[in-house]
Motif scaffolding. Sequence first.
Motif, PDB file in Angstrom:
ATOM      1  N   VAL A  77       0.840  -1.199   0.000  1.00  0.00           N
ATOM      2  CA  VAL A  77       0.000   0.000   0.000  1.00  0.00           C
ATOM      3  C   VAL A  77       0.876   1.250   0.000  1.00  0.00           C
ATOM      4  O   VAL A  77       0.667   2.176  -0.797  1.00  0.00           O
ATOM      5  N   ALA A  78       1.883   1.290   0.886  1.00  0.00           N
ATOM      6  CA  ALA A  78       2.767   2.452   0.967  1.00  0.00           C
ATOM      7  C   ALA A  78       3.559   2.633  -0.324  1.00  0.00           C
ATOM      8  O   ALA A  78       3.674   3.755  -0.847  1.00  0.00           O
ATOM      9  N   GLY A  79       4.097   1.534  -0.841  1.00  0.00           N
ATOM     10  CA  GLY A  79       4.855   1.619  -2.085  1.00  0.00           C
ATOM     11  C   GLY A  79       3.986   2.010  -3.262  1.00  0.00           C
ATOM     12  O   GLY A  79       4.412   2.769  -4.144  1.00  0.00           O
ATOM     13  N   GLY A  80       2.746   1.511  -3.287  1.00  0.00           N
ATOM     14  CA  GLY A  80       1.822   1.876  -4.350  1.00  0.00           C
ATOM     15  C   GLY A  80       1.505   3.353  -4.340  1.00  0.00           C
ATOM     16  O   GLY A  80       1.436   4.004  -5.393  1.00  0.00           O
ATOM     17  N   ILE A  81       1.321   3.911  -3.141  1.00  0.00           N
ATOM     18  CA  ILE A  81       1.059   5.349  -3.023  1.00  0.00           C
ATOM     19  C   ILE A  81       2.265   6.149  -3.510  1.00  0.00           C
ATOM     20  O   ILE A  81       2.127   7.155  -4.218  1.00  0.00           O
ATOM     21  N   LEU A  82       3.472   5.712  -3.139  1.00  0.00           N
ATOM     22  CA  LEU A  82       4.692   6.391  -3.572  1.00  0.00           C
ATOM     23  C   LEU A  82       4.824   6.363  -5.093  1.00  0.00           C
ATOM     24  O   LEU A  82       5.129   7.383  -5.727  1.00  0.00           O
ATOM     25  N   LEU A  83       4.557   5.191  -5.684  1.00  0.00           N
ATOM     26  CA  LEU A  83       4.637   5.077  -7.139  1.00  0.00           C
ATOM     27  C   LEU A  83       3.562   5.927  -7.817  1.00  0.00           C
ATOM     28  O   LEU A  83       3.785   6.484  -8.892  1.00  0.00           O
ATOM     29  N   PHE A  84       2.387   6.017  -7.182  1.00  0.00           N
ATOM     30  CA  PHE A  84       1.312   6.833  -7.759  1.00  0.00           C
ATOM     31  C   PHE A  84       1.698   8.315  -7.761  1.00  0.00           C
ATOM     32  O   PHE A  84       1.398   9.035  -8.714  1.00  0.00           O
ATOM     33  N   LEU A  85       2.376   8.763  -6.706  1.00  0.00           N
ATOM     34  CA  LEU A  85       2.843  10.147  -6.664  1.00  0.00           C
ATOM     35  C   LEU A  85       3.845  10.415  -7.783  1.00  0.00           C
ATOM     36  O   LEU A  85       3.820  11.475  -8.416  1.00  0.00           O
ATOM     37  N   ALA A 191       0.694   4.847 -13.080  1.00  0.00           N
ATOM     38  CA  ALA A 191      -0.442   5.089 -12.189  1.00  0.00           C
ATOM     39  C   ALA A 191      -1.296   3.831 -12.064  1.00  0.00           C
ATOM     40  O   ALA A 191      -1.724   3.461 -10.958  1.00  0.00           O
ATOM     41  N   ALA A 192      -1.548   3.173 -13.186  1.00  0.00           N
ATOM     42  CA  ALA A 192      -2.348   1.946 -13.156  1.00  0.00           C
ATOM     43  C   ALA A 192      -1.650   0.851 -12.370  1.00  0.00           C
ATOM     44  O   ALA A 192      -2.277   0.131 -11.574  1.00  0.00           O
ATOM     45  N   LEU A 193      -0.350   0.696 -12.567  1.00  0.00           N
ATOM     46  CA  LEU A 193       0.409  -0.311 -11.830  1.00  0.00           C
ATOM     47  C   LEU A 193       0.437   0.008 -10.333  1.00  0.00           C
ATOM     48  O   LEU A 193       0.336  -0.896  -9.499  1.00  0.00           O
ATOM     49  N   ALA A 194       0.558   1.278  -9.997  1.00  0.00           N
ATOM     50  CA  ALA A 194       0.593   1.691  -8.589  1.00  0.00           C
ATOM     51  C   ALA A 194      -0.726   1.375  -7.895  1.00  0.00           C
ATOM     52  O   ALA A 194      -0.743   0.872  -6.763  1.00  0.00           O
ATOM     53  N   VAL A 195      -1.835   1.672  -8.563  1.00  0.00           N
ATOM     54  CA  VAL A 195      -3.150   1.379  -7.982  1.00  0.00           C
ATOM     55  C   VAL A 195      -3.325  -0.117  -7.775  1.00  0.00           C
ATOM     56  O   VAL A 195      -3.909  -0.560  -6.773  1.00  0.00           O
ATOM     57  N   GLN A 196      -2.807  -0.918  -8.708  1.00  0.00           N
ATOM     58  CA  GLN A 196      -2.899  -2.364  -8.554  1.00  0.00           C
ATOM     59  C   GLN A 196      -2.126  -2.841  -7.326  1.00  0.00           C
ATOM     60  O   GLN A 196      -2.581  -3.745  -6.610  1.00  0.00           O
ATOM     61  N   PHE A 197      -0.966  -2.258  -7.064  1.00  0.00           N
ATOM     62  CA  PHE A 197      -0.208  -2.608  -5.861  1.00  0.00           C
ATOM     63  C   PHE A 197      -1.014  -2.277  -4.600  1.00  0.00           C
ATOM     64  O   PHE A 197      -1.027  -3.046  -3.641  1.00  0.00           O
ATOM     65  N   PHE A 199      -4.331  -2.094  -4.363  1.00  0.00           N
ATOM     66  CA  PHE A 199      -5.430  -3.061  -4.296  1.00  0.00           C
ATOM     67  C   PHE A 199      -4.941  -4.404  -3.757  1.00  0.00           C
ATOM     68  O   PHE A 199      -5.608  -5.038  -2.928  1.00  0.00           O
ATOM     69  N   ASP A 200      -3.769  -4.850  -4.226  1.00  0.00           N
ATOM     70  CA  ASP A 200      -3.216  -6.130  -3.759  1.00  0.00           C
ATOM     71  C   ASP A 200      -2.924  -6.067  -2.260  1.00  0.00           C
ATOM     72  O   ASP A 200      -3.187  -7.031  -1.527  1.00  0.00           O
ATOM     73  N   GLY A 201      -2.381  -4.946  -1.799  1.00  0.00           N
ATOM     74  CA  GLY A 201      -2.075  -4.804  -0.385  1.00  0.00           C
ATOM     75  C   GLY A 201      -3.324  -4.798   0.473  1.00  0.00           C
ATOM     76  O   GLY A 201      -3.370  -5.434   1.533  1.00  0.00           O
ATOM     77  N   LEU A 202      -4.369  -4.109   0.010  1.00  0.00           N
ATOM     78  CA  LEU A 202      -5.624  -4.069   0.753  1.00  0.00           C
ATOM     79  C   LEU A 202      -6.307  -5.434   0.767  1.00  0.00           C
ATOM     80  O   LEU A 202      -6.903  -5.826   1.769  1.00  0.00           O
ATOM     81  N   ALA A 203      -6.198  -6.150  -0.350  1.00  0.00           N
ATOM     82  CA  ALA A 203      -6.842  -7.459  -0.441  1.00  0.00           C
ATOM     83  C   ALA A 203      -6.188  -8.480   0.484  1.00  0.00           C
ATOM     84  O   ALA A 203      -6.853  -9.404   0.976  1.00  0.00           O
ATOM     85  N   GLU A 204      -4.883  -8.321   0.749  1.00  0.00           N
ATOM     86  CA  GLU A 204      -4.171  -9.274   1.591  1.00  0.00           C
ATOM     87  C   GLU A 204      -4.045  -8.803   3.030  1.00  0.00           C
ATOM     88  O   GLU A 204      -3.632  -9.570   3.905  1.00  0.00           O
ATOM     89  N   GLY A 205      -4.394  -7.550   3.300  1.00  0.00           N
ATOM     90  CA  GLY A 205      -4.265  -7.000   4.648  1.00  0.00           C
ATOM     91  C   GLY A 205      -5.470  -7.269   5.508  1.00  0.00           C
ATOM     92  O   GLY A 205      -6.345  -8.081   5.166  1.00  0.00           O
ATOM     93  N   PRO A 206      -5.561  -6.601   6.655  1.00  0.00           N
ATOM     94  CA  PRO A 206      -6.668  -6.843   7.593  1.00  0.00           C
ATOM     95  C   PRO A 206      -8.020  -6.397   7.052  1.00  0.00           C
ATOM     96  O   PRO A 206      -9.053  -6.896   7.498  1.00  0.00           O
ATOM     97  N   PHE A 207      -8.017  -5.477   6.064  1.00  0.00           N
ATOM     98  CA  PHE A 207      -9.286  -4.997   5.506  1.00  0.00           C
ATOM     99  C   PHE A 207      -9.521  -5.642   4.156  1.00  0.00           C
ATOM    100  O   PHE A 207      -9.562  -4.984   3.132  1.00  0.00           O
TER     101      PHE A 207
END
Length: 210
Positions: A77-85, A191-197, A199-207
């Motif tokens: 999630v953190a890395g995806g946000i960084l890549l999105f920026l 941007a698309a790849l970052a959002v996918q990261f 989504f993957d983090g959220l899908a595998e995390g507590p939420f």
Amino acid sequence: MQLASSLFSTFITLLITIGPVETAIVFAGLTAGVHHAARRRLAAQAILIAGFVLLLFALAGNAVLGLLHISLPAFRVAGGILLFLQALTLTFSSPGLSSISESEKSDALRPGNIAVFPLAFPLIAGPGALSAAVLLMGRAQTIGEAAGVPAMILVCLLLTWLAMFAAERLLRLLGETGADVVSRISGILLAALAVQFVFDGLAEGPFRFA
């Protein structure tokens, strides 16, 4: 088929975050007036240093996350946000996280070895590229996919070296408009790849998604 798709995704992610064209453009500006032999030496040194760090992050990054008690989903999630920026800055044609500011450029023009700063850091092995290396290795599910990450890093570094080697010709070929088009297209893909990261983090995390 799955391995080929994974390798292609890895290649595109690393190619965009490392940014051979962006690196070549900055390299041409920093080494204007420098003898060709010295330019080739600086390019090779920068690639070797950045390559060592990128491979180190790819191979040992997940172990470090474990020592820090940071879960891979959280880092995704953190890395995806960084890549999105970084994708946003590429899309809107402003200096990305792996670019250098005017003050950093002034420092680079002072006497010293620019192969380390700013070429290796933060141009080639910038925050986006380092995060991507860890994320891609953490996503690998097979030996082939895991081996593909270091291999794609080396391929992208080779392309970066070739771009730096031919920086002046590349600038003449692309021009300012061409470089801007490449930057914007790369930003959209990243941007698309970052959002996918994310989504993957959220899908595998507590939420997890239902």
